[in-house]
Design a protein around this motif. Structure first.
Motif, PDB file in Angstrom:
ATOM      1  N   UNK A 154       0.811  -1.207   0.000  1.00 39.73           N
ATOM      2  CA  UNK A 154       0.000   0.000   0.000  1.00 39.73           C
ATOM      3  C   UNK A 154       0.851   1.266   0.000  1.00 39.73           C
ATOM      4  N   UNK A 155       2.007   1.226   0.660  1.00 38.78           N
ATOM      5  CA  UNK A 155       2.851   2.415   0.700  1.00 38.78           C
ATOM      6  C   UNK A 155       3.316   2.812  -0.699  1.00 38.78           C
ATOM      7  N   UNK A 156       3.682   1.824  -1.507  1.00 43.70           N
ATOM      8  CA  UNK A 156       4.175   2.123  -2.854  1.00 43.70           C
ATOM      9  C   UNK A 156       3.034   2.320  -3.842  1.00 43.70           C
ATOM     10  N   UNK A 157       1.903   1.680  -3.585  1.00 43.27           N
ATOM     11  CA  UNK A 157       0.751   1.872  -4.474  1.00 43.27           C
ATOM     12  C   UNK A 157       0.253   3.308  -4.448  1.00 43.27           C
ATOM     13  N   UNK A 335       8.398   2.923   9.158  1.00 49.21           N
ATOM     14  CA  UNK A 335       9.475   3.541   8.381  1.00 49.21           C
ATOM     15  C   UNK A 335       9.152   3.670   6.905  1.00 49.21           C
ATOM     16  N   UNK A 336       8.245   2.812   6.386  1.00 49.47           N
ATOM     17  CA  UNK A 336       7.900   2.872   4.962  1.00 49.47           C
ATOM     18  C   UNK A 336       6.767   3.849   4.675  1.00 49.47           C
ATOM     19  N   UNK A 337       6.195   4.458   5.715  1.00 51.37           N
ATOM     20  CA  UNK A 337       5.078   5.371   5.480  1.00 51.37           C
ATOM     21  C   UNK A 337       5.483   6.564   4.640  1.00 51.37           C
ATOM     22  N   UNK A 338       6.763   6.918   4.682  1.00 53.12           N
ATOM     23  CA  UNK A 338       7.214   8.079   3.924  1.00 53.12           C
ATOM     24  C   UNK A 338       7.398   7.814   2.448  1.00 53.12           C
ATOM     25  N   UNK A 339       7.190   6.581   1.986  1.00 47.42           N
ATOM     26  CA  UNK A 339       7.485   6.226   0.596  1.00 47.42           C
ATOM     27  C   UNK A 339       6.883   7.177  -0.430  1.00 47.42           C
ATOM     28  N   UNK A 340       5.602   7.575  -0.306  1.00 49.99           N
ATOM     29  CA  UNK A 340       5.048   8.466  -1.339  1.00 49.99           C
ATOM     30  C   UNK A 340       5.296   9.945  -1.075  1.00 49.99           C
ATOM     31  N   UNK A 341       5.980  10.269   0.022  1.00 53.15           N
ATOM     32  CA  UNK A 341       6.062  11.660   0.451  1.00 53.15           C
ATOM     33  C   UNK A 341       7.251  12.425  -0.107  1.00 53.15           C
ATOM     34  N   UNK A 342       8.087  11.759  -0.909  1.00 53.11           N
ATOM     35  CA  UNK A 342       9.279  12.421  -1.441  1.00 53.11           C
ATOM     36  C   UNK A 342       9.236  12.534  -2.961  1.00 53.11           C
TER      37      UNK A 342
END
Length: 526
Positions: A154-157, A335-342
């Motif tokens: 879901x983080x990367x989707x 830690x992976x929650x930031x994946x779409x934030x950058x």
């Protein structure tokens, strides 16, 4: 906003020579004159490397992917964890290809490449085509666009939705047409089906819409409200399903929050995010964008970035990430929650440093992007292969998924004539056992019908279940009420050239078994 001439000479600093030999220079000039071609080559490289390399060395999908495949075959709207768009995409990839070995890796890279495209589209509107390309060339150096992407979840989707929402909101507030607002509402609504945390970006977008005078003026027209109506219509089924399952995803988030607080240091999340951006900062330095130009050095003649656009990039590109970092000091954050934030951090850098962007800087950015993609995907394959076969260290991709499914079906059909319909026990192992099974069994997650609503008492009675766990024949205490006096079948499965075989235990609970437990297990699954 001033339109920028995107020819080679318009963005090259005055007097700066085009470096390199004739043929090499002409090829490079062609790519720079046609940044969409360079973007296409970047996306193809990303897709090929990060699809082929993991598929060559893994015998099982990463853990979240296995879960997605098993939940995808149920076609539910929402589970106790998240909305299920990623699971639907995984199941669709399997239906189209018939494989569980490589389509998930292709799907992940299509998502990443789509993010590249949307970032480029936003950058093209704000800083021009060449600088937009430069921003995208910086993205492969960010950890979240490389190493963790084989674990499509879901983080990367969310990634392309965050990028698309940022682009569509900017477009919608610059024009008077209804199309952009409708598209924004649609994409925003669908983005929630990837993960609820897409709502964080929507909050930041709504605040900008209210605070920016030019954007706020659009609220006097009917089109933003039409887009909002589309958003509500798309999101409504998800909200209704949340009520139906008694807001279980919120309970799950609270549980994760408690686990993170108990097992992670206070600065852990911030440390992971900064480490994930280390490569980005290194590429900025290597490219020359961080250097201080000498007084007599020619300066790029490109038009400056509109202040309003730069403010928008800072707010949408850094705001959510910064807020979560601050919040992580007081609450648990994965830690992976930031994946779409950058997604937009490359655009922020180029918008601020774009005056220093010349031919040599673009060449270095392109080389660094290629090195990051090819080098990191190769390193991923080498390390994963060595972990499994040289060091005998069990990671999720080492599990012999195909063998486990074959053994599960063999054990089942030795005892039951009907198809294998349900697997349970140790949920992670049960999912692997059912993944490649011809009968496509359902997973009884945690042996708890709240977490697996597709399992009912009637279905258990009619189909029975195969229980799976690892290690000793003595079952975990929480499985004892289910096993009763049924025999345990233990099989040994080879998985590594160095480590001993795995002992996997199976128990067949045949159809028609009475007095099965009706509630959740006495002990929670670890």
């Amino acid at each position: 906003m001033t339109q920028i001439d995107e020819s080679m000479d318009s963005w090259r600093p005055a007097g700066a020579p085009i470096q390199g030999g004739g043929h090499q220079s002409s090829v490079w000039s062609a790519l720079v004159r046609h940044p969409e071609l360079a973007l296409t080559l970047l996306c193809l490289t990303q897709i090929l490397c990060w699809t082929i390399m993991p598929a060559l060395v893994t015998s099982a999908p990463p853990g979240d992917v296995v879960e997605g495949f098993m939940w995808g075959r149920e076609w539910v709207l929402l589970t106790y964890k998240h909305p299920q768009l990623p699971a639907w995409l995984l199941e669709t990839s399997h239906l189209l290809t018939g494989s569980f070995r490589w389509p998930q890796y292709l799907l992940a890279q299509l998502v990443v490449s789509s993010t590249f495209v949307f970032v480029y589209l936003l950058g093209r509107d704000m800083v021009g085509r060449t600088r937009a390309l430069a921003a995208v060339l910086l993205m492969p150096s960010i950890y979240f666009f490389g190493w963790p992407t084989p674990q499509f979840n879901h983080d990367f989707a969310q990634m392309p939705f965050w990028a698309a929402i940022s682009w569509l909101l900017w477009r919608a507030t610059r024009g008077n047409g209804a199309l952009w607002w409708v598209a924004l509402g649609l994409v925003s609504g669908v983005g929630l089906y990837a993960k609820f945390s897409t709502g964080l970006l929507l909050v930041f977008g709504a605040l900008w819409l209210l605070c920016d005078a030019r954007a706020r003026s659009r609220l006097a027209t009917p089109w933003p409200w039409l887009g909002f109506a589309v958003f509500l219509g798309v999101a409504a089924p998800l909200v209704m399903e949340l009520f139906r399952i008694d807001f279980l995803p919120l309970t799950y988030v609270a549980g994760r929050d408690g686990w993170v607080l108990a097992h992670r240091a206070r600065l852990y999340y911030i440390g992971v995010q900064l480490a994930g951006l280390a490569g980005f900062l290194a590429v900025l330095a290597i490219s020359g964008l961080l250097r201080r130009p000498s007084p007599d050095e020619p300066v790029s003649q490109e038009a400056p970035v509109e202040p309003r656009a730069f403010t928008y990039l800072l707010w949408m590109g850094l705001g959510p990430a910064g807020l979560v970092m601050v919040a992580s000091l007081f609450t648990g954050a994965g830690e992976a929650w930031g994946a779409p934030m950058y997604n937009l951090i490359g655009l922020v850098a180029v918008a601020g440093l774009g005056k220093r962007l010349g031919v040599s800087e673009m060449r270095r950015l392109a080389i660094c992007a290629a090195v990051c993609i090819v080098g990191m995907s190769s390193a991923y394959a080498a390390i994963r292969s060595a972990s499994c076969n040289v060091f005998g260290h069990m990671v999720s991709v080492c599990w012999p998924a195909q063998l486990m499914s074959e053994q599960a079906e063999t054990v089942w059909h030795e005892n039951v004539k009907g198809p294998l319909g349900i697997v349970g026990g140790d949920s992670g192992l049960a999912m692997l056992a059912g993944l490649n099974a011809y009968d496509k069994p359902s997973i009884f997650t945690g042996l708890d019908m709240r977490f697996a609503p597709w399992i009912t008492p009637k279905r258990l009675q009619e189909q029975g279940m195969l229980l799976v766990w690892q290690g000793s024949e003595e079952p975990p205490r929480r499985l004892v009420p289910w096993i009763k006096t049924f025999p345990v079948k233990t099989v040994l499965l080879d998985w590594s050239r160095q480590a001993p075989p795995l002992a996997i235990n199976f128990v067949v609970i045949p159809p028609g078994t009475s007095d099965l437990p009706s509630g959740p297990p006495a002990e929670p699954e670890e």
